[in-house]
Design a protein around this motif. Sequence first.
Motif, short mmCIF file in Angstrom:
data_model
loop_
_atom_site.label_atom_id
_atom_site.label_comp_id
_atom_site.label_asym_id
_atom_site.label_seq_id
_atom_site.Cartn_x
_atom_site.Cartn_y
_atom_site.Cartn_z
N ALA A 270 10.42 26.11 -0.54
CA ALA A 270 11.21 24.90 -0.72
C ALA A 270 11.82 24.84 -2.11
N TYR A 271 11.04 25.22 -3.14
CA TYR A 271 11.58 25.27 -4.50
C TYR A 271 12.77 26.23 -4.56
N LEU A 272 12.59 27.40 -3.97
CA LEU A 272 13.65 28.41 -4.01
C LEU A 272 14.87 27.97 -3.20
N ALA A 273 14.63 27.31 -2.08
CA ALA A 273 15.74 26.85 -1.26
C ALA A 273 16.58 25.81 -2.00
N ARG A 274 15.91 24.86 -2.63
CA ARG A 274 16.66 23.83 -3.37
C ARG A 274 17.43 24.44 -4.52
N ALA A 275 16.80 25.40 -5.19
CA ALA A 275 17.47 26.05 -6.32
C ALA A 275 18.69 26.84 -5.86
N ARG A 276 18.56 27.53 -4.71
CA ARG A 276 19.70 28.29 -4.19
C ARG A 276 20.84 27.37 -3.79
N ILE A 277 20.50 26.23 -3.21
CA ILE A 277 21.54 25.26 -2.84
C ILE A 277 22.26 24.76 -4.08
N SER A 321 12.83 25.44 -11.93
CA SER A 321 12.22 25.77 -10.63
C SER A 321 11.70 27.20 -10.63
N ALA A 322 12.45 28.11 -11.23
CA ALA A 322 11.99 29.50 -11.30
C ALA A 322 10.70 29.62 -12.10
#
Length: 372
Positions: A270-277, A321-322
């Motif tokens: 979820a952290y990675l998804a939000r960051a990618r968005i 986030s990373a």
Amino acid sequence: MSYLQTLDTIVTTIVLPAAPATDRDAQFPRAAIDALGQAGLLGLVSSKDVGGMGLGLPEAAQLIERLAKACPSTAMIVCMHLCAATVLERFASETVRRDVACGRHLSTLAWSDNGSRSHFWAPVGTARQDGDSIVIDGSKSMVTAAGEADSYVWSTAPVALEGASTLWLVDSKSAGLSEPKAFDGMGLRGNRSSPISATGVRVAPAAMLGVDGGGFDIMIGAVLPVFSTLIASSSLGQMDAVLEAACAHAAGSELEHLGSSLAELPTIRAYLARARIQADMVRTLRDDTLAALAANRPDAMLRVMQVKAAAAEAALEVTDSAMRVCGGAAFRKDVGIERYFRDARAASVMAPTSDVLFDFIGKAVCGMPVFG
């Protein structure tokens, strides 16, 4: 070979390998800058008539994005050079333009005064006529590539005291220029963003770029669109770099007692998804900013203000986030996260700061004069 192929070779063989030392030692990346110059990439926006590549802002954005993914310090130096080159291409002599186009002349902007800080459009330094010369006095709070660039596009109050500002081409080796203290920052450590003082610096009247009192129009009309778009592109490169590193770490780190990787945890994904968005939304806005400028759309200047603020704030969140995703490992330099986390802090406080831009954007959407 295309300019991007040439760039990728330089990034792979010179920029990327040197990036850790550039950061660790606060070392100006001279080898990278020289290689970019020799390849003609410092003349990217210079006219073909003077030996440049004759390319535009979209190509410059790709250049900065790719450099920032490898070394944000190098990207910052080139960004400021391309901003200065935008002014020099319009107003400097053919000799200077040819030197810039051929990669023999590195320039930068010297706009943020100690007295007006991030309100760069209102310099308090002075320029006065003295015989056949113009005498410049003033102090700049931060100048990228200080002492390393060949020239500064320097701002002062107008000589005639009419208008907001006047721009000058100042040789970096001019008598009266000094660097009060070396740059030792938290991030962008290799860009040598030091203060520069001018005490009785003499330039010829022909060093004026544009007309006396016309600096504001050049700053806002010609340079701000370039600067905002390129800084946003740098933030994009940094976000891509940390996301790649974070995804690789999450996929490759095992929780042995559970027999699974970090990437198998929904919270991590979820952290990675939000960051990618967030990163992809910024790229969409950056590309629309380029389209708005190319088409001279009525909302072009609004996009110019939005893109820097959006990219800077997104980079803060994505790099944070990373760090969260990688946990304690992210504090290690070999994981490749913490340097970008530090470098990403700069864009939001770089003039015009995010807070200033939010005010400008608010005025624009409320139908108020932005600089009124």
